[in-house]
Structure formats: C-alpha cells, structure tokens
Design an enzyme around this catalytic site. Structure first.
Site: not given
Ligand code: CAO
Length: 450
Positions: A248, A422-424
């Site tokens: 993401p 990376d939005h994780r």
C-alpha cells in the site's frame, strides 16, 4: 576421506548453450553444500549452479564465456560428504570419479537483477502472509508435482501451489518460469486464483477479480513492429508489478531549497577537477538519506511476517537507467563512506549497469532506494518501493523559483522530493517528519553531521 564428484549442469529446462557469465570459485577453494559454483545466463534468467556437497574444488572445467547445456561438466570436487542429491558416489579414494547433479539450478533472475533479497530470506512466509487481499493465497497440496527444489522454494515464497502450475520443462517438469507465468496469469485475471474464486461476487475483499488483459489485433488499426521485452525489463517488470500490487503505497511530495548545497557542490567540483570524479547531487542525497534513516529507523526496516526487521547497516540503492531497462545498484555501508567515495562508486556502478556488467551481489542487500530523474526533468512522480524495502525517494529536476523571505521574493534553487512509503510500516506523520528532516539537511548540509 574424500569422494570425487563430477559436478555437471543440472536440468535447466529447454535452455541449450547457455553462457557462463561468472565462475564463482577457483581451484583449491573450500565450498559449502549449495554454495554457488558458476552463474549461467540465458535470455530469460540468471541461474547459479550450486555445489551438491561440501568439499574442495579440484578442477574447473569451464570459464567465463563458455556455453554449456544440461550434463556439461563444470567442476571436479573432492567432497567431504555424500552429495545431498543422493547421486551415487565413488569409493572415497578419489580415484573413481562419479557424477553428481547439483541440488538444483537456482535461477536468480527476479531479485538478483533488481536487488530485492526477499527470495533469499530463509523465512519467506512472512512476505506472503503480510500481503493485502490483492496478493491472494495460491497455496495448496503440491506434493505430487514434478518440480526442482529451487522451483518449489520459489513457489513457496510466492505462495503458489505447484500442483496448479503446468510444467513446460522436460517431462512436464515445472520450471521457475512456469511459476512466474502462473502468477502473472493470476494477476492479470487470465487464471482464477483460489481466493478470488471463493470470494463473493459482490466483493468479499479477497482477490482482485480483474478482467482478463485485453487482446487486441493491432494490425487491424495500422502497421506495427513487435519486439520482445529485454530480459531486464521482463524481470524488473514482474518485480515492479508485485511491489505495486502488494504494497500500500503513499507518496509525500516536498521541496528542498538546495541553493547553498548546489554552491558547495560546484565549489567542490572546481577544487577536485583533477580527481576525475564528479560530486553529483545524488551523492549528497545519499548522505542526507542515511542521516534521515538513522533518525527514523522504520524507514530502514523490512517486514517479515508480523515482525519488523530493523537493519543496522545502511546500504542505499539508486535506480539506474540503462539501454536494456532499469537496474538498482547498491552502495553498501553508505554511512561509513565519504561523499567522494560515494560519488566514485556511483560512477563505477552506473557504468557497469549501462554496460550490462553488474554482478548480482552489486544489486542486493539494499535498505532504501533513491530514484533520480533530476538530470532528465519533471516535477514530482510516484516511485515504486523496491521490496522488501519500505520506502523510496524520488528526486526531480531542481529549478530556480521565487521564494518569499519575509520581505521580498528571492531566487532559490528548489529540488522536488517524492517519498513513497509502505503504509503497513510507516504512518503519514512519520513520513512528513522524514521529509521535513531531509529538507532541513539538504537546505543546510552541515546538519548531516549532527
Ligand atoms: N536537478 C537538476 N539537475 C540535476 C539533478 C536535479 N535533481 N540531478 C542531476 N542533475 C544534473 C547534473 O547536475 C548533471 O548536470 P551537468 O552535466 O551539467 O553537471 C546532469 O543532470 C546529469 O546528471 P547525472 O545523470 O550525470 O548524474 P546523476 O547523479 O543525477 O544520475 C543516474 C546518475 C545513474 C541516477 C542517472 O544516470 C540515471 O540513470 N537516472 C535515471 C534513473 C531512473 O530511471 N529513475 C526512474 C526509475 S522508475 O522507472
């Protein structure tokens, strides 16, 4: 007691007369079980031939540039133990040479060329488990399938059930290319993925459920010229596609005032004219990024299942445009190197990249990448994260802009920054802070020593 073994080129699918691009051992070397002996490069993949046993290299039967096919003798090995392949071996006196196939030929095409070490990780499951719905699980019962250990390993790492893959190798053997083709088929919708098939039609959150890729007869609309994708484009394309779909991405854009930095760069280049090395903006950016990575360690991390692996080294990749496509050479230990060494190493790696001579290990182990289009043009763009890294910085072309200093507009050299993350792993606020810190360093490079 040693056993003499003839190491031969194993089953490499339909490839014939594959060039040896690298001989990784020399006579007298002690090798471990599965240690790579030679690298072969077909038009589709780079493959290494691992040692079937631990031992000592008695003789080398190939050199760089030789073309080999399945069964060609590569190395004579005095093995300290029986080969793991289970092939029959001589009596140990070293007099009777017997054949032993290496465990497998391990194609390294995917990560070796784009510096993504995910597949070399011993715990590959993390990268599969950690993916969002787009990366559907394709695993199942694969025991009855005919595939080499390396192909199975590759399949496991991608979460592919090899029993669903059609083998195109000799006797229907499943090759790494078959697995890649299977994944491509699923991702483009040409093949149904189990999770996607099981998902409710109205969208249960599993699978992309995409339409098949459009098939168009372009000749109906005008003349065409069809050319195969370069090997690098095929490999990097598959990686970029995976990264784009599985991670993401969010991109934060910012701008750094590099007026003073550019003055310093020009001055350093004047002073070092004779050194033959140019201080490029990218070399400064690498140093600035190392400082930011130290301040914000999550950007120097990788996801491994439910864990975050924080790296205590700073290897920085930079995207290099080559006639055959994009590659990402890595500057190792950029924190321990000065600007001059970084600039020199970048020039060397860029030349190797353009000449197609980069070695796999020169593209591996990166923690964070920079993609600079500054020498070409543009304002901002969205760089794709180079998994298993969690962020990448894009640089665009700097230009003079009027900046309000509180009393008047003054001309300042402004560099556009595009940070994809990376939005994780990273939150927006952290990304904003990372960029702000980078801006402060590029604006006043003295801060890099703080
Ligand atoms: N703004 C303005 N000018 C810039 C600049 C920037 N951000 N960055 C570099 N320049 C200038 C340099 O000063 C240099 O000008 P002079 O020749 O007048 O000194 C010129 O552009 C060329 O720079 P360079 O290319 O020699 O050096 P570099 O360090 O900027 O780039 C490399 C090296 C390997 C990154 C580059 O050759 C390259 O391949 N870039 C493309 C990367 C790419 O394709 N990214 C996209 C990946 S996603 O598909």
């Amino acid at each position: 007691m040693t056993q003499a073994i003839e190491v031969k080129v194993p089953d490499i699918g339909d490839y014939k007369d594959v060039p040896v691009i690298e001989v990784l051992v020399k006579i007298g070397d002690t090798v471990e079980l599965e240690q790579s002996l030679v690298m072969l490069e077909s038009d589709k993949a780079t493959m290494d031939v691992p040692s079937p046993a631990a031992g000592i290299v008695r003789d080398l039967k190939v050199k760089v540039g030789d073309a080999v096919s399945e069964g060609a003798l590569i190395v004579l090995l005095d093995a300290a133990s029986a080969p793991a392949s289970g092939a029959s071996i001589g009596n140990g006196s070293g007099t009777a040479l017997q054949e032993a196939q290496p465990l497998s030929c391990a194609p390294q095409s995917v990560e070796a060329l784009v510096a993504s070490p995910a597949r070399s990780s011993s715990n590959s499951s993390g990268h599969v488990q950690a993916v969002p719905a787009a990366a559907v699980s394709l695993e199942g019962d694969s025991r009855g399938s005919h595939a080499s250990p390396s192909a199975r390993k590759y399949a496991r790492e991608l979460g592919v059930d090899v029993s669903r893959v059609t083998g195109t190798g000799p006797k229907g053997r499943i090759t790494q290319d078959d697995i890649t083709a299977f994944v491509k088929g699923v991702m483009t919708g040409a093949l149904a993925a189990p999770a996607a098939a099981a998902a409710p039609a109205a969208g249960g959150g599993a699978g992309l459920n995409l339409l098949p890729w459009p098939k168009v007869d372009f000749t109906k609309f005008g003349p065409i010229d069809t050319q195969p994708l370069s090997r690098i484009k095929k490999i990097s394309g598959a990686n970029l596609h995976r990264n784009w779909v599985m991670i993401p991405h969010v991109t934060n854009n910012d701008e750094a005032d590099i007026t003073d930095l550019e003055a310093l760069r020009v001055q350093l280049n004047k002073e070092n004219e004779k050194a033959g090395v140019k201080f490029t903006l990218l070399a400064f950016a690498i140093k600035a990024c190392v400082a930011a990575l130290k301040k914000f360690p999550a950007f120097n991390a990788s996801l491994d299942g439910d864990n975050l692996v924080f790296k205590q080294y700073y290897h920085i990749g930079f995207a290099a445009d080559t006639p055959n496509g994009l590659v990402v050479p890595v500057i190792r230990d950029a924190d321990k190197k000065g600007l001059f060494d970084i600039a020199r190493e970048m020039a060397e790696l860029s030349k190797l990249a353009r000449d197609g001579k980069l070695k796999p290990d020169q593209m591996q182990g990166g923690c964070f990448s920079i993609s600079s289009l500054g020498g070409i043009g543009g304002k901002h763009f969205t760089p794709i994260i180079n998994a298993p890294e969690v962020a990448i910085l894009g640089l665009s072309k700097s230009e003079m802009k009027p900046v309000w200093d509180g009393k008047q507009f003054v001309p300042r050299l402004i560099l556009p920054l595009s940070l994809s993350w990376d939005h994780r792993v990273i939150d927006g606020a952290e990304a904003g802070r990372f960029n702000a810190y980078l801006v402060s360093i590029l604006g006043d490079f003295r801060r890099v020593i703080l």
